[in-house]
Design a protein around this motif. Structure first.
Motif, PDB file in Angstrom:
ATOM      1  N   SER A   1       0.846  -1.199   0.000  1.00  0.00           N
ATOM      2  CA  SER A   1       0.000   0.000   0.000  1.00  0.00           C
ATOM      3  C   SER A   1       0.880   1.247   0.000  1.00  0.00           C
ATOM      4  O   SER A   1       2.109   1.150  -0.043  1.00  0.00           O
ATOM      5  N   GLY A   2       0.257   2.413   0.092  1.00  0.00           N
ATOM      6  CA  GLY A   2       0.996   3.666   0.048  1.00  0.00           C
ATOM      7  C   GLY A   2       2.057   3.800   1.131  1.00  0.00           C
ATOM      8  O   GLY A   2       3.152   4.314   0.883  1.00  0.00           O
ATOM      9  N   THR A   3       1.751   3.341   2.317  1.00  0.00           N
ATOM     10  CA  THR A   3       2.697   3.451   3.431  1.00  0.00           C
ATOM     11  C   THR A   3       4.013   2.731   3.114  1.00  0.00           C
ATOM     12  O   THR A   3       5.090   3.181   3.506  1.00  0.00           O
ATOM     13  N   PHE A   4       3.909   1.614   2.382  1.00  0.00           N
ATOM     14  CA  PHE A   4       5.129   0.883   2.001  1.00  0.00           C
ATOM     15  C   PHE A   4       6.041   1.783   1.153  1.00  0.00           C
ATOM     16  O   PHE A   4       7.265   1.722   1.272  1.00  0.00           O
ATOM     17  N   GLY A   5       5.417   2.600   0.297  1.00  0.00           N
ATOM     18  CA  GLY A   5       6.191   3.510  -0.552  1.00  0.00           C
ATOM     19  C   GLY A   5       6.872   4.584   0.277  1.00  0.00           C
ATOM     20  O   GLY A   5       8.049   4.903   0.063  1.00  0.00           O
ATOM     21  N   VAL A   6       6.130   5.148   1.242  1.00  0.00           N
ATOM     22  CA  VAL A   6       6.711   6.185   2.110  1.00  0.00           C
ATOM     23  C   VAL A   6       7.851   5.578   2.933  1.00  0.00           C
ATOM     24  O   VAL A   6       8.946   6.151   3.041  1.00  0.00           O
ATOM     25  N   GLU A   7       7.606   4.395   3.470  1.00  0.00           N
ATOM     26  CA  GLU A   7       8.636   3.743   4.286  1.00  0.00           C
ATOM     27  C   GLU A   7       9.862   3.390   3.433  1.00  0.00           C
ATOM     28  O   GLU A   7      10.999   3.513   3.893  1.00  0.00           O
ATOM     29  N   SER A   8       9.613   2.981   2.203  1.00  0.00           N
ATOM     30  CA  SER A   8      10.723   2.669   1.306  1.00  0.00           C
ATOM     31  C   SER A   8      11.616   3.897   1.112  1.00  0.00           C
ATOM     32  O   SER A   8      12.842   3.806   1.208  1.00  0.00           O
ATOM     33  N   VAL A   9      11.004   5.043   0.861  1.00  0.00           N
ATOM     34  CA  VAL A   9      11.789   6.262   0.633  1.00  0.00           C
ATOM     35  C   VAL A   9      12.543   6.680   1.897  1.00  0.00           C
ATOM     36  O   VAL A   9      13.753   6.913   1.869  1.00  0.00           O
TER      37      VAL A   9
ATOM     38  N   LEU B   1       7.403  17.837   8.553  1.00  0.00           N
ATOM     39  CA  LEU B   1       6.409  18.895   8.712  1.00  0.00           C
ATOM     40  C   LEU B   1       5.049  18.202   8.754  1.00  0.00           C
ATOM     41  O   LEU B   1       4.606  17.646   7.752  1.00  0.00           O
ATOM     42  N   SER B   2       4.422  18.221   9.922  1.00  0.00           N
ATOM     43  CA  SER B   2       3.201  17.433  10.086  1.00  0.00           C
ATOM     44  C   SER B   2       2.006  18.296  10.464  1.00  0.00           C
ATOM     45  O   SER B   2       2.113  19.201  11.292  1.00  0.00           O
ATOM     46  N   ASN B   3       0.871  18.032   9.837  1.00  0.00           N
ATOM     47  CA  ASN B   3      -0.390  18.604  10.313  1.00  0.00           C
ATOM     48  C   ASN B   3      -1.524  17.604  10.082  1.00  0.00           C
ATOM     49  O   ASN B   3      -2.605  17.957   9.638  1.00  0.00           O
ATOM     50  N   GLY B   4      -1.219  16.356  10.380  1.00  0.00           N
ATOM     51  CA  GLY B   4      -2.231  15.321  10.239  1.00  0.00           C
ATOM     52  C   GLY B   4      -1.667  13.951  10.538  1.00  0.00           C
ATOM     53  O   GLY B   4      -0.472  13.801  10.823  1.00  0.00           O
ATOM     54  N   ALA B   5      -2.524  12.949  10.480  1.00  0.00           N
ATOM     55  CA  ALA B   5      -2.132  11.586  10.863  1.00  0.00           C
ATOM     56  C   ALA B   5      -1.066  11.005   9.931  1.00  0.00           C
ATOM     57  O   ALA B   5      -0.247  10.191  10.352  1.00  0.00           O
ATOM     58  N   TYR B   6      -1.073  11.428   8.655  1.00  0.00           N
ATOM     59  CA  TYR B   6      -0.080  10.865   7.726  1.00  0.00           C
ATOM     60  C   TYR B   6       1.300  11.479   7.937  1.00  0.00           C
ATOM     61  O   TYR B   6       2.314  10.835   7.665  1.00  0.00           O
TER      62      TYR B   6
END
Ligand SMILES: *Cc1c(COP(=O)(O)O)cnc(C)c1O
Length: 363
Positions: A62-70, A84-89
């Motif tokens: 899923s998308g999280t795998f892509g973020v974690e990969s990077v 820089l965070s302003n939400g759960a993602y």
């Protein structure tokens, strides 16, 4: 019972996209490798990058795998990430950093506020150890759209690597990746390109992906190795999500037939603003100010004196053909309605009529 999804991925896809999955494609031959190459090529076109400078890699999961990969492949042991965070993602990026023992700091804003540019500059000025900056473009938690163009300028002013989670915006909002100074951008199959779930994709500056060699903290999410194998001739390192790939390739063609990203944006934007106007007439306010509101998903504040539960409203709507989404904002009672996917003006009108009918029944 059939219903359309008003959730921001998985979302409602066309029958023609789903039909592609009725075929079991073999993966080792030239036909399949060509499909993979075509997809990466089309994605680079959508990103408006010079293909000598940027590369595209597909990643299972899923998308999280892509973020974690990077994050786990690009940030070395001596590097430091500013999130820089302003939400759960955004918070999920911090969670990924923790799991991978990545050195990081986080600048958190309220879920309906954008980051203060001067504050970002101060952080970068004062913490010289920072090497990478990451942000979510369209925060699906609330529906806020962050200004990645402006932030990209600041990131480059301080010579940092810029990482963008554009999961719920890529393909639905124009993102000229190279002009925006983005080094790594991540999205996935089941969001604005309107495919089905199964993989994410990463568009990266070639110069930066080359630096990822031997840095990865995991084998399966090793971005450099995945790219190196795929770049040779379109081969996947491990079993590829074949049915999802076939569906996605069709979805890319349908995006093109619709008129490209600009036309899709127009449809999303018009439907989103129509939804907000009609919901306001029914007494629902939005959580995010109109000027920061994305055309992807909207958080509506649950009326204070409501004499019904979200579940009651949800069931009523679902029985009439639409699935909406619970809220995800701490301390604020809210619910969300997404409008990406095969959703048209008549769906918005129908949905709002259903909600009106529900309200009449409970009041
Ligand atoms: C959907 C989404 C993700 C990825 O979520 P998965 O459940 O792993 O697919 C990441 N970031 C944003 C902003 C998203 O909307």
């Amino acid at each position: 019972m059939k219903y359309k999804l008003l959730t921001p991925g998985p979302l409602t896809t066309t029958d023609s996209v789903k039909e592609q999955m009725l075929f079991d494609h073999c993966t080792w031959d030239e036909d399949y490798k060509k499909i993979t190459r075509d997809i990466t090529d089309k994605l680079l076109n959508l990103a408006k990058v010079n293909k000598d400078n940027y590369v595209c890699t597909l990643m299972q999961g899923s998308g999280t795998f892509g973020v974690e990969s990077v994050l786990s492949s690009s940030i070395g042991e001596n590097d430091k990430l500013l999130i820089l965070s302003n939400g759960a993602y955004g918070e999920r990026m911090a969670d990924i950093a923790k799991h991978n023992r990545i050195n990081y700091v986080i600048y958190t804003e309220d879920y309906n506020k954008r980051h203060n540019i001067n504050k970002i500059k101060d952080i970068l000025k004062n913490d010289k150890a920072i090497t990478h900056v990451s942000i979510v473009h369209s925060e699906t938690t609330s529906g806020i759209l962050n200004d990645i163009e402006e932030i990209g300028k600041v990131v480059k002013e301080y010579n940092k690597i810029f990482i963008v989670d554009a999961m719920s915006s890529f393909g639905g909002i124009d993102i000229p990746v190279e002009n925006y100074n983005i080094d790594f951008i991540i999205s996935s199959a089941n969001k604005c390109i309107q495919g089905v779930p199964g993989f994410s994709f990463i568009i990266a500056k070639k110069e930066e992906i080359l630096k990822c060699k031997n840095k990865a903290r995991s084998l399966s999410l090793d971005l450099y190795s995945q790219w190196e194998t795929m770049n040779k001739d379109g081969k996947w390192r491990f079993t590829s999500p074949t049915h999802t790939i076939l569906a996605f390739n069709k979805a890319l063609d349908e995006l093109n037939e619709e008129g490209g990203v600009d036309k899709r944006y127009e449809r999303y934007y018009n439907n989103n603003r129509l939804l907000i106007d009609k919901m306001k007439e029914l007494g629902f306010d939005t959580y995010v100010d109109n000027k920061y509101q994305s055309p992807i998903i909207t958080s509506f504040i649950y009326p204070k004196n409501a004499n019904y539960t979200f579940e009651e409203m949800y069931d009523f709507i679902k029985q009439r053909g639409y699935a909406i989404y619970p809220g995800k904002i701490e301390n604020i009672n809210s619910f969300r309605i997404g409008n990406i996917g095969e959703i048209y003006k008549e769906d918005i009108i129908k949905l709002c009529a259903i909600i009106e009918e529900f309200l009449k029944g409970v009041n």
